[in-house]
Design a protein around this motif. Structure first.
Motif, short mmCIF file in Angstrom:
data_model
loop_
_atom_site.label_atom_id
_atom_site.label_comp_id
_atom_site.label_asym_id
_atom_site.label_seq_id
_atom_site.Cartn_x
_atom_site.Cartn_y
_atom_site.Cartn_z
N THR A 183 41.58 56.96 25.56
CA THR A 183 41.99 57.67 24.48
C THR A 183 40.98 57.65 23.46
OG1 THR A 183 44.40 56.62 25.23
CG2 THR A 183 44.19 57.57 22.95
N LEU A 184 40.73 58.88 22.82
CA LEU A 184 40.08 58.95 21.78
C LEU A 184 40.92 58.87 20.58
CD1 LEU A 184 37.65 61.77 22.87
CD2 LEU A 184 36.98 59.71 22.44
N VAL A 185 40.26 58.25 19.37
CA VAL A 185 41.17 58.24 17.92
C VAL A 185 40.22 58.62 16.99
CG1 VAL A 185 42.86 56.70 18.87
CG2 VAL A 185 40.68 55.68 17.73
N PRO A 186 40.47 59.33 16.13
CA PRO A 186 39.70 59.56 14.77
C PRO A 186 39.29 58.15 14.00
CG PRO A 186 41.44 60.81 14.86
CD PRO A 186 41.67 59.95 15.94
N VAL A 187 38.38 58.00 13.45
CA VAL A 187 37.80 57.07 12.71
C VAL A 187 37.14 57.70 11.20
CG1 VAL A 187 37.86 55.05 14.43
CG2 VAL A 187 35.92 56.77 14.08
N ASP A 219 22.59 72.49 33.59
CA ASP A 219 23.45 73.23 34.63
C ASP A 219 24.26 71.95 35.48
OD1 ASP A 219 21.51 72.81 36.19
OD2 ASP A 219 21.12 74.61 37.08
N ARG A 220 23.79 70.72 35.17
CA ARG A 220 24.27 69.81 36.10
C ARG A 220 25.59 68.97 35.24
NH1 ARG A 220 20.75 68.42 40.36
NH2 ARG A 220 19.75 70.55 41.10
N ILE A 221 25.70 69.44 34.02
CA ILE A 221 26.72 68.69 33.39
C ILE A 221 27.99 69.77 32.94
CG2 ILE A 221 25.15 67.04 32.30
CD1 ILE A 221 25.60 68.65 29.38
N THR A 222 29.07 69.02 32.99
CA THR A 222 30.27 70.03 32.76
C THR A 222 30.85 69.03 31.33
OG1 THR A 222 30.67 70.44 34.97
CG2 THR A 222 32.36 70.82 33.41
N VAL A 223 30.96 69.90 30.34
CA VAL A 223 31.73 69.33 29.22
C VAL A 223 33.18 69.56 29.18
CG1 VAL A 223 31.96 69.60 26.60
CG2 VAL A 223 29.61 69.85 27.73
N ARG A 224 34.02 68.67 29.08
CA ARG A 224 35.38 68.53 28.89
C ARG A 224 36.08 68.13 27.67
NH1 ARG A 224 36.33 69.56 34.00
NH2 ARG A 224 34.90 68.73 35.74
N GLU A 225 36.70 69.10 27.09
CA GLU A 225 37.45 68.95 25.91
C GLU A 225 38.59 67.92 25.80
OE1 GLU A 225 38.08 72.81 24.23
OE2 GLU A 225 35.98 73.29 24.02
N ARG A 226 38.57 67.36 25.10
CA ARG A 226 39.68 66.07 25.02
C ARG A 226 40.31 66.16 23.64
NH1 ARG A 226 40.46 65.60 30.44
NH2 ARG A 226 38.54 64.98 31.53
N THR A 227 41.61 66.05 23.52
CA THR A 227 42.31 66.13 22.28
C THR A 227 42.58 64.66 21.74
OG1 THR A 227 43.33 68.08 22.68
CG2 THR A 227 44.58 66.62 21.07
N PRO A 228 42.20 64.25 20.55
CA PRO A 228 42.65 62.84 20.02
C PRO A 228 43.77 62.67 20.27
CG PRO A 228 40.90 63.77 18.69
CD PRO A 228 41.47 64.99 19.70
N PHE A 229 44.12 61.41 20.62
CA PHE A 229 45.67 60.60 20.89
C PHE A 229 46.12 60.97 22.19
CE2 PHE A 229 45.21 60.39 16.15
CZ PHE A 229 45.28 59.02 15.99
N GLU A 230 45.56 61.87 22.76
CA GLU A 230 46.01 62.30 24.39
C GLU A 230 45.46 61.69 25.51
OE1 GLU A 230 46.34 66.56 24.96
OE2 GLU A 230 47.60 66.82 23.12
N THR A 231 45.79 60.56 26.19
CA THR A 231 45.06 59.95 27.07
C THR A 231 44.62 60.96 28.31
OG1 THR A 231 46.39 57.89 26.31
CG2 THR A 231 45.41 57.85 28.34
#
Length: 274
Positions: free
Chosen positions: A145-149, A124-136
Motif C-alpha cells: 500500500t502506497l501512502v502520501p507523505v 522495452d523490458r519493463i512494464t510500468v503499473r499505475e497504483r492508486t495511493p491507499f489502494e492495496t
C-alpha cells in the motif's frame, strides 16, 4: 519476509565522493558504506522479491549483497537517487513490473508512474503499473500500500508491505518531513520493522537556511528544512506509528563522526527476517 537494506544513504551517500570530512574518513576506515537508498524485500514463502527504489548504485549493490534480482520493483518518487538505477534493467531483465503512484503531481503535471514511463520509454523490458495511493495491491505474493507523505515540492510516498499469510509487516516512511498525514500513519502503523528517513540530527538545523520545523514540546525540530526528518523526528514518528523495531535510513555524511555510527542508524547490508 526477508528485508535487506541495500542502500541506506542520502543523495550523495557516505562516504561522499571527494569528501575528507571526519565521518567520511571514519566510514572508509571501518569499511562501511551508506550507498544511495534501496531496499530488497524477499517473500521467503514464494522465492519472489520486490525492490523498493532503484538506486544509482544498483549494480554495485547487487554485486555486493547476496540477494536475487527482483521480480518486481516500486518507485516512491522521481528524485534521481531513487529512480535512476532503473536504467540497469537494460539487458538484465526479461520482463520487470515497476509499480508507482498514479496521482498527478501539480509541480510536474505527471504522476510518478507517468514520469517513469516517459523517461524510460527505451526500456522495452519493463512494464510500468499505475497504483492508486491507499489502494492495496499484490505483487510477489505480498500486499503493498502506497501512502502520501510530505517531501516538497514533489509528491512522494511511503509504503507498507505485508505478508498476507504470516502477518509480517514492513513500513517505510519514504523521503518525508515529520508532517506525514494521519491517514498515512494509520497504514504505516504497527509494523515489525520501520525504515524512517532521518537525514541529520536536529542539532544541524541551525545550519539550514530554513532552519527546522515541526518542533516538539522542548523545541527540538523534527524536520530539517522542509523535506526530510531529523533523527529526533524520525524516532518520534516511529513512536507515533507504534513500530516494533526502527532503523534510520537516508542518512547524510553531515552526522558528526561521534554520532554517525551509533544506533539506530542503519548501514548497507543489514538483513532482517520478519
Amino acid at each position: 519476509m526477508r528485508v535487506t537494506l541495500l542502500g541506506t544513504g542520502d543523495t550523495t551517500g557516505t562516504p561522499t565522493v571527494g569528501c575528507d570530512c571526519d565521518t567520511c574518513r571514519e566510514a572508509r576506515a571501518r569499511g562501511v558504506e551508506r550507498s544511495r537508498f534501496s531496499v530488497h524485500v524477499e517473500n521467503t514463502r514464494t522465492g519472489e522479491s520486490l525492490l523498493v527504489d532503484f538506486s544509482p548504485d544498483f549494480r554495485q549493490q547487487f554485486l555486493t549483497h547476496d540477494v536475487p534480482l527482483p521480480d518486481a520493483g516500486l518507485v516512491t518518487h522521481v528524485h534521481f537517487d531513487h529512480v535512476d538505477g532503473l536504467g540497469n534493467a537494460y539487458r538484465v531483465f526479461d520482463d520487470l513490473s515497476v509499480n508507482a503512484a498514479d496521482e498527478v503531481d501539480p509541480k510536474t503535471g505527471q504522476s510518478v508512474a507517468g514520469t517513469i514511463a516517459e523517461k524510460y520509454d527505451y526500456l522495452d523490458r519493463i512494464t510500468v503499473r499505475e497504483r492508486t495511493p491507499f489502494e492495496t495491491f499484490r505483487t510477489c505474493g505480498l500486499d503493498v500500500t502506497l501512502v502520501p507523505v510530505d517531501h516538497p515540492p514533489l509528491v512522494c510516498y511511503g509504503l507498507a508491505v505485508e505478508d498476507p499469510e504470516t502477518g509480517a509487516k514492513l513500513s517505510l516512511s519514504g523521503d518525508t518531513s515529520y508532517g506525514v498525514p494521519e491517514e498515512s500513519k494509520e497504514v504505516l502503523a504497527n509494523s515489525d520493522l520501520f525504515l524512517a528517513d532521518a537525514i541529520v540530527p536536529a542539532s544541524l538545523c541551525e545550519h539550514h537556511p530554513l532552519g527546522g520545523k515541526h518542533h516538539d514540546a522542548e523545541g527540538v525540530p523534527r524536520t530539517f528544512g522542509t523535506k526530510h526528518m531529523t533523527r529526533e523526528g524520525a524516532l518520534d514518528l516511529a513512536e507515533d506509528v507504534g513500530a516494533e523495531r526502527t532503523r534510520l535510513v537516508h542518512t547524510a555524511h553531515f552526522y558528526p563522526v561521534e554520532e554517525a555510527f551509533e544506533e539506530p542508524l542503519a548501514l548497507d547490508g543489514e538483513r532482517y527476517e520478519l
